[in-house]
Design an enzyme around this catalytic site. Structure first.
Site, PDB file in Angstrom:
ATOM      1  N   LYS A 186      35.588 -27.993 -17.625  1.00 21.46           N
ATOM      2  CA  LYS A 186      36.623 -28.154 -16.604  1.00 21.46           C
ATOM      3  C   LYS A 186      36.181 -29.235 -15.633  1.00 21.46           C
ATOM      4  O   LYS A 186      35.309 -29.032 -14.794  1.00 21.46           O
ATOM      5  CB  LYS A 186      36.886 -26.863 -15.831  1.00 21.46           C
ATOM      6  CG  LYS A 186      38.232 -26.969 -15.101  1.00 21.46           C
ATOM      7  CD  LYS A 186      38.393 -25.974 -13.975  1.00 21.46           C
ATOM      8  CE  LYS A 186      37.721 -26.402 -12.714  1.00 21.46           C
ATOM      9  NZ  LYS A 186      38.166 -27.706 -12.160  1.00 21.46           N
ATOM     10  N   GLU A 259      24.006 -25.895  -9.988  1.00 17.25           N
ATOM     11  CA  GLU A 259      23.432 -27.128  -9.416  1.00 17.25           C
ATOM     12  C   GLU A 259      24.278 -27.460  -8.208  1.00 17.25           C
ATOM     13  O   GLU A 259      25.410 -27.934  -8.349  1.00 17.25           O
ATOM     14  CB  GLU A 259      23.529 -28.270 -10.433  1.00 17.25           C
ATOM     15  CG  GLU A 259      22.518 -28.210 -11.537  1.00 17.25           C
ATOM     16  CD  GLU A 259      21.125 -28.567 -11.059  1.00 17.25           C
ATOM     17  OE1 GLU A 259      20.979 -29.210 -10.012  1.00 17.25           O
ATOM     18  OE2 GLU A 259      20.180 -28.157 -11.735  1.00 17.25           O
ATOM     19  N   CYS A 295      24.654 -35.507  -4.764  1.00 20.81           N
ATOM     20  CA  CYS A 295      23.941 -34.298  -4.346  1.00 20.81           C
ATOM     21  C   CYS A 295      22.521 -34.612  -3.903  1.00 20.81           C
ATOM     22  O   CYS A 295      21.982 -33.997  -3.004  1.00 20.81           O
ATOM     23  CB  CYS A 295      23.910 -33.296  -5.487  1.00 20.81           C
ATOM     24  SG  CYS A 295      23.116 -33.968  -6.958  1.00 20.81           S
ATOM     25  N   GLU A 394      25.687 -30.912   4.811  1.00 18.93           N
ATOM     26  CA  GLU A 394      25.929 -31.954   3.810  1.00 18.93           C
ATOM     27  C   GLU A 394      27.286 -32.603   4.104  1.00 18.93           C
ATOM     28  O   GLU A 394      28.319 -31.923   4.070  1.00 18.93           O
ATOM     29  CB  GLU A 394      25.956 -31.330   2.410  1.00 18.93           C
ATOM     30  CG  GLU A 394      26.153 -32.339   1.296  1.00 18.93           C
ATOM     31  CD  GLU A 394      26.357 -31.692  -0.073  1.00 18.93           C
ATOM     32  OE1 GLU A 394      27.177 -30.766  -0.197  1.00 18.93           O
ATOM     33  OE2 GLU A 394      25.681 -32.122  -1.026  1.00 18.93           O
TER      34      GLU A 394
HETATM   35  P1  NAD Z   1      33.332 -28.222  -5.744  1.00 20.00           P
HETATM   36  O1  NAD Z   1      32.362 -27.124  -5.636  1.00 20.00           O
HETATM   37  O2  NAD Z   1      34.502 -28.239  -4.850  1.00 20.00           O
HETATM   38  O3  NAD Z   1      33.945 -28.303  -7.234  1.00 20.00           O
HETATM   39  C1  NAD Z   1      33.116 -28.331  -8.385  1.00 20.00           C
HETATM   40  C2  NAD Z   1      33.915 -27.763  -9.566  1.00 20.00           C
HETATM   41  O4  NAD Z   1      34.142 -26.380  -9.337  1.00 20.00           O
HETATM   42  C3  NAD Z   1      35.282 -28.410  -9.729  1.00 20.00           C
HETATM   43  O5  NAD Z   1      35.573 -28.510 -11.101  1.00 20.00           O
HETATM   44  C4  NAD Z   1      36.207 -27.409  -9.038  1.00 20.00           C
HETATM   45  O6  NAD Z   1      37.540 -27.451  -9.489  1.00 20.00           O
HETATM   46  C5  NAD Z   1      35.546 -26.091  -9.399  1.00 20.00           C
HETATM   47  N1  NAD Z   1      35.843 -25.002  -8.463  1.00 20.00           N
HETATM   48  C6  NAD Z   1      36.190 -25.092  -7.159  1.00 20.00           C
HETATM   49  N2  NAD Z   1      36.348 -23.859  -6.635  1.00 20.00           N
HETATM   50  C7  NAD Z   1      36.104 -22.978  -7.629  1.00 20.00           C
HETATM   51  C8  NAD Z   1      36.100 -21.550  -7.717  1.00 20.00           C
HETATM   52  N3  NAD Z   1      36.389 -20.783  -6.670  1.00 20.00           N
HETATM   53  N4  NAD Z   1      35.766 -20.984  -8.896  1.00 20.00           N
HETATM   54  C9  NAD Z   1      35.443 -21.741  -9.966  1.00 20.00           C
HETATM   55  N5  NAD Z   1      35.456 -23.110  -9.954  1.00 20.00           N
HETATM   56  C10 NAD Z   1      35.781 -23.706  -8.793  1.00 20.00           C
HETATM   57  O7  NAD Z   1      32.469 -29.555  -5.617  1.00 20.00           O
HETATM   58  P2  NAD Z   1      32.982 -31.034  -5.436  1.00 20.00           P
HETATM   59  O8  NAD Z   1      33.554 -31.177  -4.073  1.00 20.00           O
HETATM   60  O9  NAD Z   1      33.782 -31.448  -6.612  1.00 20.00           O
HETATM   61  O10 NAD Z   1      31.566 -31.815  -5.521  1.00 20.00           O
HETATM   62  C11 NAD Z   1      30.724 -31.967  -4.434  1.00 20.00           C
HETATM   63  C12 NAD Z   1      29.639 -30.911  -4.374  1.00 20.00           C
HETATM   64  O11 NAD Z   1      28.928 -30.862  -5.604  1.00 20.00           O
HETATM   65  C13 NAD Z   1      28.603 -31.257  -3.315  1.00 20.00           C
HETATM   66  O12 NAD Z   1      28.254 -30.092  -2.590  1.00 20.00           O
HETATM   67  C14 NAD Z   1      27.425 -31.755  -4.130  1.00 20.00           C
HETATM   68  O13 NAD Z   1      26.172 -31.643  -3.483  1.00 20.00           O
HETATM   69  C15 NAD Z   1      27.526 -30.936  -5.361  1.00 20.00           C
HETATM   70  N6  NAD Z   1      26.833 -31.585  -6.481  1.00 20.00           N
HETATM   71  C16 NAD Z   1      25.641 -31.064  -6.921  1.00 20.00           C
HETATM   72  C17 NAD Z   1      24.932 -31.711  -7.933  1.00 20.00           C
HETATM   73  C18 NAD Z   1      23.586 -31.207  -8.425  1.00 20.00           C
HETATM   74  O14 NAD Z   1      23.137 -31.636  -9.471  1.00 20.00           O
HETATM   75  N7  NAD Z   1      22.911 -30.325  -7.702  1.00 20.00           N
HETATM   76  C19 NAD Z   1      25.458 -32.869  -8.505  1.00 20.00           C
HETATM   77  C20 NAD Z   1      26.669 -33.360  -8.042  1.00 20.00           C
HETATM   78  C21 NAD Z   1      27.363 -32.709  -7.032  1.00 20.00           C
END
Ligand code: NAD
Length: 492
Positions: A186, A259, A295, A394
């Site tokens: 997804k 992650e 991240c 962040e």
């Molecule tokens: P997000 O958490 O909003 O979304 C990530 C994914 O989860 C998307 O596909 C989203 O649709 C889905 N999602 C959202 N709410 C959900 C729920 N309640 N249940 C299940 N799935 C759900 O993150 P984002 O805004 O797309 O990305 C930014 C975040 O990701 C930042 O906090 C960043 O630090 C983190 N990130 C971490 C890493 C790592 O390797 N540690 C890498 C990249 C990004």
């Protein structure tokens, strides 16, 4: 406009338009609501894609369960070969995939080509690891043999964010597929296009249903977490979503890899090579790659008071020189923020910091590079307390906060005061100090006199609330397996 139909903005996609959801080896219009896919650098509508519905999900899981058995039975060597074929095909589409991501997430073309290659490298790495799915044998006597095998989990899901769309789509399906699982991918609702194009390019290499791509937001994400037919969920996303994934998976006891985010510290000591440290702090923000939406970005710089002013001046000069612009232009050094939400969130953080007395040493919001683009200049914030909002949270944008420190005890208290710990970077010429600080700093990945770079096979992941598990290494593949113990008793 019906799902998948090309909009005017789709001209920019070279005539390609998404076909909807990829379920059971077929393309279909999703049963959920229609969603516009907007280019953040121009405001153009690139496409309209209907979200996946619960029915789409249920049918995907049923097809995936069937396909998974055939895929597992293929054995490790042939699975690795198929994945290597996928790598070759995706590399042949490097430019096309990179351009889709430039349009969809606003980052510069150079960074997005890098992302296609990084995704390919990670997929190739896991393709080569399939023969490492080895087990164990136990020393026994009397005609007994006990051995342990690594079995795939079955159907697993990967939920990925908006900041590296194609890289995460490629890299995150690789380990579970290599281990013999079916994968439901997804992508972020904000940047779904390159994952859909990826499936078009590679899906015929796998049994129908083995690879599913479902698009949509938190609704379908939550349904994936709760689905009893899905054995594991691997999320790359925010801390808040990590909590939701754990809660959503609780009733079915989902295996979970998380992650998540960080507020990563970059420490500059009084004995550091200051010019290199300044360059490292700028590199650590990953501006050209992701406009700071990374991240691992080291967005909390802690500078010894003796070199503080020199560091602030040096970073400000480098930030002011960054060339923002059309991300499709090869000369552009930083693109737009990927979503309206990111833009509003970043501006909000900057405005509140300034209103509470912080000094803006560089940057601040600008728009107008394109009328509708979500552009924010690299922004340097100083003269704030360690507990200020901007120093503890962040931003996930091109915003770096500088703090001062005097002694190591005080430094460590600030660095470790947060409930996240993904990466850290330490700049010093003193090896004893480097080793001491790297032991005491609470982070999953520490660079000494470097920042940003990942190394293939080196575990990546966070401590505390930055996540659970490690990725980009053997442990990622093993996380999508379960040990099975077998004892044979013979009459011999
Ligand atoms: P997000 O958490 O909003 O979304 C990530 C994914 O989860 C998307 O596909 C989203 O649709 C889905 N999602 C959202 N709410 C959900 C729920 N309640 N249940 C299940 N799935 C759900 O993150 P984002 O805004 O797309 O990305 C930014 C975040 O990701 C930042 O906090 C960043 O630090 C983190 N990130 C971490 C890493 C790592 O390797 N540690 C890498 C990249 C990004």
């Amino acid at each position: 406009m019906p799902s998948g139909e090309a909009s005017t903005g789709a001209k920019a996609l070279g005539g390609w338009s998404p076909q909807g959801q990829f379920v059971a080896g077929q393309w279909r219009t999703g049963g959920g609501g229609a969603r516009d896919v907007i280019s953040p650098s121009s405001g153009d509508r690139l496409a309209v894609v209907n979200d996946a519905s619960i029915q789409d999900l249920n049918e995907a899981v049923a097809a995936a369960a069937k396909a998974q058995r055939a895929w597992a039975d293929l054995g490790p060597v042939l699975r690795g070969k198929r994945l290597k074929e996928a790598v070759a095909r995706l590399k042949a589409h490097e430019d096309e995939l990179a351009r889709i991501d430039v349009l969809d997430c606003g980052n510069p073309i150079s960074g997005m080509r890098f992302d296609v290659n990084l995704g390919a490298t990670l997929m190739e790495y896991f393709a080569g690891l399939t023969t490492e799915l080895k087990g164990e044998t136990l020393p026994q006597v009397g005609g007994k043999l006990t051995y342990v095998t690594r079995e795939p989990l079955g159907v697993v899901a990967r939920l990925v964010p908006f900041n590296h769309p194609v890289m995460f789509a490629m890299a995150k399906i690789a380990a579970p597929l290599a281990a013999g699982n079916a994968v439901i991918l997804k992508p972020s609702e904000e940047t779904p296009l390159s994952a859909l194009r990826m499936a078009e390019i590679i899906a015929d290499l796998f049994p129908d249903g083995l690879l599913t791509v479902l698009t949509g937001g938190a609704g379908i994400g939550a349904a994936i977490c709760e689905h009893p037919g899905i054995a594991a969920v691997g999320l790359i996303g925010s801390v808040g979503t990590g909590r939701a994934v754990l809660k959503g998976g609780a009733d079915t006891l989902k295996r979970t890899q998380l992650e998540l985010g960080g507020k990563n510290a970059l420490v500059i000591c009084d004995d550091a090579d200051v010019d290199r440290a300044i360059a490292g702090a700028v590199k650590g923000m990953n501006l050209g790659w992701t406009a700071g939406q990374s991240c691992g970005s080291t967005s909390r710089v802690l500078v010894h008071e003796s070199v503080h002013d020199r560091v602030v001046e040096g970073i400000a000069r480098a930030f002011d020189a960054v060339k923002l612009g059309d991300p499709m232009d090869e000369a552009t050094e930083m693109g737009a923020l990927s979503t309206p939400g990111q833009f509003a969130k970043t501006r909000g953080f900057i405005d509140r910091a300034v209103a509470s007395g912080a000094r803006l040493a560089a940057g601040g919001p600008v728009s107008g590079v394109h009328e509708a683009g979500f552009f924010v200049r690299p922004t340097l914030i100083c003269d704030v307390r360690p507990d200020a909002e901007i120093a503890c949270n962040e931003v996930f944008g091109p915003v770096l906060t500088v703090l001062k420190w005097r002694d190591e005890a005080g430094l460590l208290a600030i660095v470790n005061s947060l409930d996240v710990g993904l990466t850290a970077s330490i700049w010093t010429r003193d090896l004893d100090r480097a080793m001491r600080l790297s032991r005491r700093i609470e982070a999953g990945y520490v660079w000494i006199n470097d920042s940003s770079d990942h190394y293939l096979g080196a575990p990546f992941g966070g401590v505390k609330q930055s996540g659970i598990g490690r990725e980009e290494c053997l442990a990622e593949m093993f996380a999508y397996t379960e040990a099975k113990t077998v004892t044979i008793v013979t009459s011999a």
